[in-house]
Design a protein around this motif. Structure first.
Motif, PDB file in Angstrom:
ATOM      1  N   LYS A   1      -4.218 -24.565 -23.018  1.00  0.00           N
ATOM      2  CA  LYS A   1      -4.359 -25.130 -21.409  1.00  0.00           C
ATOM      3  C   LYS A   1      -3.166 -25.396 -21.023  1.00  0.00           C
ATOM      4  CE  LYS A   1      -3.965 -29.742 -23.464  1.00  0.00           C
ATOM      5  NZ  LYS A   1      -4.410 -31.165 -23.583  1.00  0.00           N
ATOM      6  N   CYS A   2      -3.049 -25.487 -19.706  1.00  0.00           N
ATOM      7  CA  CYS A   2      -2.000 -25.787 -18.659  1.00  0.00           C
ATOM      8  C   CYS A   2      -1.236 -27.274 -19.036  1.00  0.00           C
ATOM      9  CB  CYS A   2      -2.522 -25.599 -17.366  1.00  0.00           C
ATOM     10  SG  CYS A   2      -1.037 -25.874 -16.236  1.00  0.00           S
ATOM     11  N   ILE A   3       0.028 -27.089 -19.034  1.00  0.00           N
ATOM     12  CA  ILE A   3       0.761 -28.286 -19.219  1.00  0.00           C
ATOM     13  C   ILE A   3       1.614 -28.369 -18.340  1.00  0.00           C
ATOM     14  CG2 ILE A   3       2.404 -29.703 -20.893  1.00  0.00           C
ATOM     15  CD1 ILE A   3       1.219 -27.803 -23.215  1.00  0.00           C
ATOM     16  N   ASN A   4       1.727 -29.459 -17.436  1.00  0.00           N
ATOM     17  CA  ASN A   4       2.707 -29.577 -16.550  1.00  0.00           C
ATOM     18  C   ASN A   4       4.027 -30.376 -17.393  1.00  0.00           C
ATOM     19  OD1 ASN A   4       1.450 -28.486 -14.192  1.00  0.00           O
ATOM     20  ND2 ASN A   4       0.136 -30.493 -14.062  1.00  0.00           N
ATOM     21  N   LEU A   5       5.212 -30.080 -17.019  1.00  0.00           N
ATOM     22  CA  LEU A   5       6.262 -30.335 -17.688  1.00  0.00           C
ATOM     23  C   LEU A   5       6.653 -31.591 -17.177  1.00  0.00           C
ATOM     24  CD1 LEU A   5       8.060 -26.837 -18.287  1.00  0.00           C
ATOM     25  CD2 LEU A   5       6.525 -28.132 -19.927  1.00  0.00           C
ATOM     26  N   TYR A   6       7.365 -32.353 -18.019  1.00  0.00           N
ATOM     27  CA  TYR A   6       7.810 -33.701 -17.947  1.00  0.00           C
ATOM     28  C   TYR A   6       9.035 -33.612 -16.858  1.00  0.00           C
ATOM     29  CZ  TYR A   6      10.655 -37.907 -18.331  1.00  0.00           C
ATOM     30  OH  TYR A   6      11.615 -38.959 -18.198  1.00  0.00           O
ATOM     31  N   ALA A   7       9.248 -34.397 -15.698  1.00  0.00           N
ATOM     32  CA  ALA A   7      10.291 -34.650 -14.634  1.00  0.00           C
ATOM     33  C   ALA A   7      10.386 -33.245 -13.886  1.00  0.00           C
ATOM     34  CB  ALA A   7      11.506 -34.682 -15.619  1.00  0.00           C
ATOM     35  N   VAL A   8       9.692 -32.219 -14.155  1.00  0.00           N
ATOM     36  CA  VAL A   8       9.480 -31.177 -13.199  1.00  0.00           C
ATOM     37  C   VAL A   8       8.171 -30.624 -12.847  1.00  0.00           C
ATOM     38  CG1 VAL A   8      11.546 -30.303 -14.234  1.00  0.00           C
ATOM     39  CG2 VAL A   8       9.765 -29.468 -15.094  1.00  0.00           C
TER      40      VAL A   8
ATOM     41  N   LEU B   1       6.384 -21.062 -12.218  1.00  0.00           N
ATOM     42  CA  LEU B   1       6.973 -21.817 -10.979  1.00  0.00           C
ATOM     43  C   LEU B   1       6.257 -23.059 -10.671  1.00  0.00           C
ATOM     44  CD1 LEU B   1       9.622 -22.299  -9.783  1.00  0.00           C
ATOM     45  CD2 LEU B   1       9.161 -20.440  -8.147  1.00  0.00           C
ATOM     46  N   GLY B   2       4.890 -22.657 -10.471  1.00  0.00           N
ATOM     47  CA  GLY B   2       4.068 -23.553  -9.902  1.00  0.00           C
ATOM     48  C   GLY B   2       3.491 -24.652 -10.898  1.00  0.00           C
ATOM     49  N   ALA B   3       3.103 -25.857 -10.337  1.00  0.00           N
ATOM     50  CA  ALA B   3       2.581 -26.916 -11.045  1.00  0.00           C
ATOM     51  C   ALA B   3       1.055 -26.346 -11.249  1.00  0.00           C
ATOM     52  CB  ALA B   3       2.627 -28.218 -10.388  1.00  0.00           C
ATOM     53  N   ASN B   4       0.437 -26.982 -12.355  1.00  0.00           N
ATOM     54  CA  ASN B   4      -1.092 -26.628 -12.795  1.00  0.00           C
ATOM     55  C   ASN B   4      -1.261 -25.016 -12.823  1.00  0.00           C
ATOM     56  OD1 ASN B   4      -1.848 -29.115 -12.312  1.00  0.00           O
ATOM     57  ND2 ASN B   4      -1.673 -28.686 -10.081  1.00  0.00           N
TER      58      ASN B   4
ATOM     59  N   LEU C   1      15.599 -18.588 -14.474  1.00  0.00           N
ATOM     60  CA  LEU C   1      14.142 -18.757 -14.577  1.00  0.00           C
ATOM     61  C   LEU C   1      13.496 -20.144 -14.698  1.00  0.00           C
ATOM     62  CD1 LEU C   1      11.366 -17.273 -15.030  1.00  0.00           C
ATOM     63  CD2 LEU C   1      11.835 -17.527 -17.577  1.00  0.00           C
ATOM     64  N   GLU C   2      13.003 -20.329 -13.481  1.00  0.00           N
ATOM     65  CA  GLU C   2      12.548 -21.898 -13.172  1.00  0.00           C
ATOM     66  C   GLU C   2      11.077 -21.900 -13.730  1.00  0.00           C
ATOM     67  OE1 GLU C   2      13.437 -21.786  -8.828  1.00  0.00           O
ATOM     68  OE2 GLU C   2      15.256 -22.801  -9.181  1.00  0.00           O
ATOM     69  N   VAL C   3      10.840 -23.203 -14.162  1.00  0.00           N
ATOM     70  CA  VAL C   3       9.401 -23.439 -14.682  1.00  0.00           C
ATOM     71  C   VAL C   3       8.967 -24.926 -14.243  1.00  0.00           C
ATOM     72  CG1 VAL C   3      10.722 -24.335 -16.758  1.00  0.00           C
ATOM     73  CG2 VAL C   3       8.484 -23.543 -16.765  1.00  0.00           C
ATOM     74  N   ARG C   4       7.663 -25.145 -14.053  1.00  0.00           N
ATOM     75  CA  ARG C   4       7.024 -26.309 -13.649  1.00  0.00           C
ATOM     76  C   ARG C   4       5.972 -26.475 -14.502  1.00  0.00           C
ATOM     77  NH1 ARG C   4       8.245 -25.701  -7.979  1.00  0.00           N
ATOM     78  NH2 ARG C   4       9.748 -27.114  -7.610  1.00  0.00           N
ATOM     79  N   SER C   5       5.217 -25.699 -15.034  1.00  0.00           N
ATOM     80  CA  SER C   5       4.169 -25.710 -16.235  1.00  0.00           C
ATOM     81  C   SER C   5       3.920 -24.411 -17.011  1.00  0.00           C
ATOM     82  CB  SER C   5       2.965 -25.700 -15.201  1.00  0.00           C
ATOM     83  OG  SER C   5       2.620 -24.541 -14.341  1.00  0.00           O
TER      84      SER C   5
ATOM     85  N   ALA D   1      -3.469 -19.185 -27.476  1.00  0.00           N
ATOM     86  CA  ALA D   1      -4.019 -19.697 -28.699  1.00  0.00           C
ATOM     87  C   ALA D   1      -3.478 -19.210 -29.915  1.00  0.00           C
ATOM     88  CB  ALA D   1      -5.569 -19.463 -28.671  1.00  0.00           C
ATOM     89  N   PRO D   2      -3.104 -20.120 -31.048  1.00  0.00           N
ATOM     90  CA  PRO D   2      -2.335 -19.506 -32.070  1.00  0.00           C
ATOM     91  C   PRO D   2      -3.225 -18.608 -32.858  1.00  0.00           C
ATOM     92  CG  PRO D   2      -2.898 -21.886 -32.341  1.00  0.00           C
ATOM     93  CD  PRO D   2      -3.285 -21.311 -31.112  1.00  0.00           C
ATOM     94  N   GLN D   3      -2.396 -17.683 -33.626  1.00  0.00           N
ATOM     95  CA  GLN D   3      -3.156 -16.721 -34.679  1.00  0.00           C
ATOM     96  C   GLN D   3      -3.701 -17.399 -35.590  1.00  0.00           C
ATOM     97  OE1 GLN D   3      -3.766 -13.527 -33.380  1.00  0.00           O
ATOM     98  NE2 GLN D   3      -2.821 -14.162 -31.617  1.00  0.00           N
TER      99      GLN D   3
END
Length: 119
Positions: free
Chosen positions: A54-61, A84-87, A106-110, A115-117
């Motif tokens: 599932k998508c995780i929006n990162l803290y503070a960014v 780079l985009g939220a959601n 490399l910038e990141v927001r989300s 899924a783990p193996q």
């Protein structure tokens, strides 16, 4: 009669094992990234054993109105796509499991972890 009881118990145990494997929906390890806080100080944030699939929006960014995070490092056991985009919007970049830290460019927001193996 014993065969039917044994078969029933075996199928019940198999169902229990399979249901437990599906409930462990977390990558194991740490995902880190850097960001600059409201005072202009560089900080580092860590997701420990983050949820997968599932998508995780990162803290503070994690909002498109904020400065993005940068320099992500995926030290989990599953691959991750960083956005780079939220959601989890915009083109994403894949980072492999237990990879090297990405460059600060490399910038990141989300993020979304695969899924783990089966373990």
């Amino acid at each position: 009669m014993k065969l039917r009881t044994t078969l029933g118990a075996g199928l019940g145990a198999l169902a229990l094992v399979l249901s437990m494997a599906g409930s462990a929906q977390a990558a194991q390890g740490n995902f880190t990234y850097k960001y600059v806080d409201g005072f202009g100080v560089e900080r580092q944030a860590t997701l420990h054993d983050p949820h997968s699939g599932k998508c995780i929006n990162l803290y503070a960014v994690g909002d498109d109105e904020e400065q993005p995070g940068y320099g992500p490092h995926n030290d989990t056991d599953t691959a991750v796509t960083v956005y780079l985009g939220a959601n989890c919007q915009s083109p994403g970049w894949r980072l492999k499991a237990h990879g090297q830290p990405a460059k600060d460019t490399l910038e990141v927001r989300s993020v979304r972890f695969d899924a783990p193996q089966a373990r």
